[in-house]
Scaffold this motif. Structure first.
Motif, PDB file in Angstrom:
ATOM      1  N   TYR A   1      19.714  16.460  -4.212  1.00 36.59           N
ATOM      2  CA  TYR A   1      18.671  17.317  -3.638  1.00 36.59           C
ATOM      3  C   TYR A   1      17.725  16.509  -2.746  1.00 36.59           C
TER       4      TYR A   1
ATOM      5  N   SER B   1      16.198  14.280   0.200  1.00 35.78           N
ATOM      6  CA  SER B   1      16.483  14.033   1.619  1.00 35.78           C
ATOM      7  C   SER B   1      16.812  12.544   1.761  1.00 35.78           C
TER       8      SER B   1
ATOM      9  N   GLU C   1      15.387  10.328   3.445  1.00 38.65           N
ATOM     10  CA  GLU C   1      14.162   9.523   3.372  1.00 38.65           C
ATOM     11  C   GLU C   1      13.660   9.433   1.918  1.00 38.65           C
ATOM     12  N   GLU C   2      13.725  10.549   1.192  1.00 39.95           N
ATOM     13  CA  GLU C   2      13.327  10.535  -0.222  1.00 39.95           C
ATOM     14  C   GLU C   2      14.273   9.659  -1.033  1.00 39.95           C
ATOM     15  N   ARG C   3      15.553   9.708  -0.697  1.00 38.27           N
ATOM     16  CA  ARG C   3      16.538   8.918  -1.443  1.00 38.27           C
ATOM     17  C   ARG C   3      16.205   7.422  -1.360  1.00 38.27           C
TER      18      ARG C   3
END
Ligand code: AMP
Length: 290
Positions: free
Chosen positions: A194, A196, A198-200
């Protein structure tokens, strides 16, 4: 590997193994399998003659079973089936919701494990562990395994399962498997997809923060509250929205004191729209007084 969907077929299959005096291991999952799940299968294979894996996205453990997280939970049956076949699983049990909860799941008999279910994740997901304990107890009765294998990734869940297994006298040995991680330390989870891109990238800070807290505790720092609040601050600065970051006693998840030696640091945190949980265990000696 046989894939079956009914409890009657499941019972027929496992009773043949039992009559032959063979050991059976169970690995319950919600599917969307990754290397963490396959590590559980590998452990199960070492423990028994036959491995049963269940794939069931259990509506009772989601807070909103008619939408949201439950509906969007990734379902990848064909790919999962292939992975399990290649992993040497004997039986895949893949029941429909009507098979598991023929009368629905709102007013059915349920398994409650008070105390341990009401803290940490239980505060933020009040009926979650009732759903988990109920479905796992049902699987135990259907499969009647000798051993069942679970991940330490869901540390609180593992303790809930150990408690009801003992207190309801299920003759099942519960085995915990250490968390399998990505190269940057992020615990493998079906929910990671789930995130993004960048979040990953940012998500790796979660394990680093756990490790920093662990190092401070091992070095003998006695101010546990300061370690917890520093970690929460670090997470907020990295863009997380933590629900909790807590140092607990490893055996019962009560808040740790400087006298305790077997500890686990647990955290649940939001990163954007994704809820991540993780934990790290440690032993320490000779902590300085706070
Ligand atoms: P789930 O499909 O997420 O309900 O997980 C099924 C089982 O796999 C549970 O016992 C989890 O604790 C375990 N599990 C999930 N992720 C990991 C991981 N990264 N490492 C080890 N076990 C895991």
């Amino acid at each position: 590997m046989q894939s079956i969907t009914t409890i009657a077929d499941l019972r027929r299959r496992v009773s043949l193994w039992r009559q032959a005096g063979e050991r059976i291991a169970l690995v319950p999952t919600m599917g969307n399998l990754h290397a963490g799940h396959l590590q559980l299968v590998e452990t199960a294979r070492r423990q028994a003659n036959h491995v049963v894996v269940s794939i069931f996205v259990n509506p009772m453990q989601f807070s909103d079973a008619s939408g949201g997280d439950f509906e969007h939970y990734p379902r990848t049956f064909e790919v999962d089936q292939k992975k399990l076949m290649e992993s040497g699983v004997d039986l895949l049990f893949f029941p429909a919701q009507e098979e598991m909860y023929p009368a629905g799941f709102k007013n059915v008999t349920r398994v409650m494990v008070p105390g341990i279910s009401d803290i940490l994740c239980g505060v933020f997901r009040p009926s979650h562990f009732v759903g988990v304990a109920t479905v796992v107890a049902k699987f135990f009765n259907m499969v009647q395994p000798d051993v069942a294998v679970f991940g330490e990734k869901d540390y609180q869940q593992l303790l809930v399962i150990r408690r009801f297994t003992e207190e309801l006298c299920f003759p099942v040995e519960i085995i915990g498997v250490p968390t399998v991680r990505e190269a940057d330390g992020l615990a493998m989870s079906s929910r990671n997809q789930y995130l993004s891109a960048e979040e990953r990238q940012r998500a790796a800070a979660l394990y680093r923060t756990l490790q920093t807290a662990k190092e401070r505790l091992i070095s003998g720092e006695g101010d546990i509250a300061a370690i917890e609040s520093d970690a929460e601050k670090t997470l907020r600065e990295a863009g997380f929205c933590p629900e909790y970051f807590t140092v607990c006693r490893a055996d019962d998840l009560q808040p740790a004191t400087t006298a305790d030696t077997a500890l686990v640091i647990l955290t649940a945190t939001w990163l954007g729209e994704t809820r991540l949980i993780d934990n790290i265990q440690l032993r320490r000696h000779g902590a300085a007084p706070a």
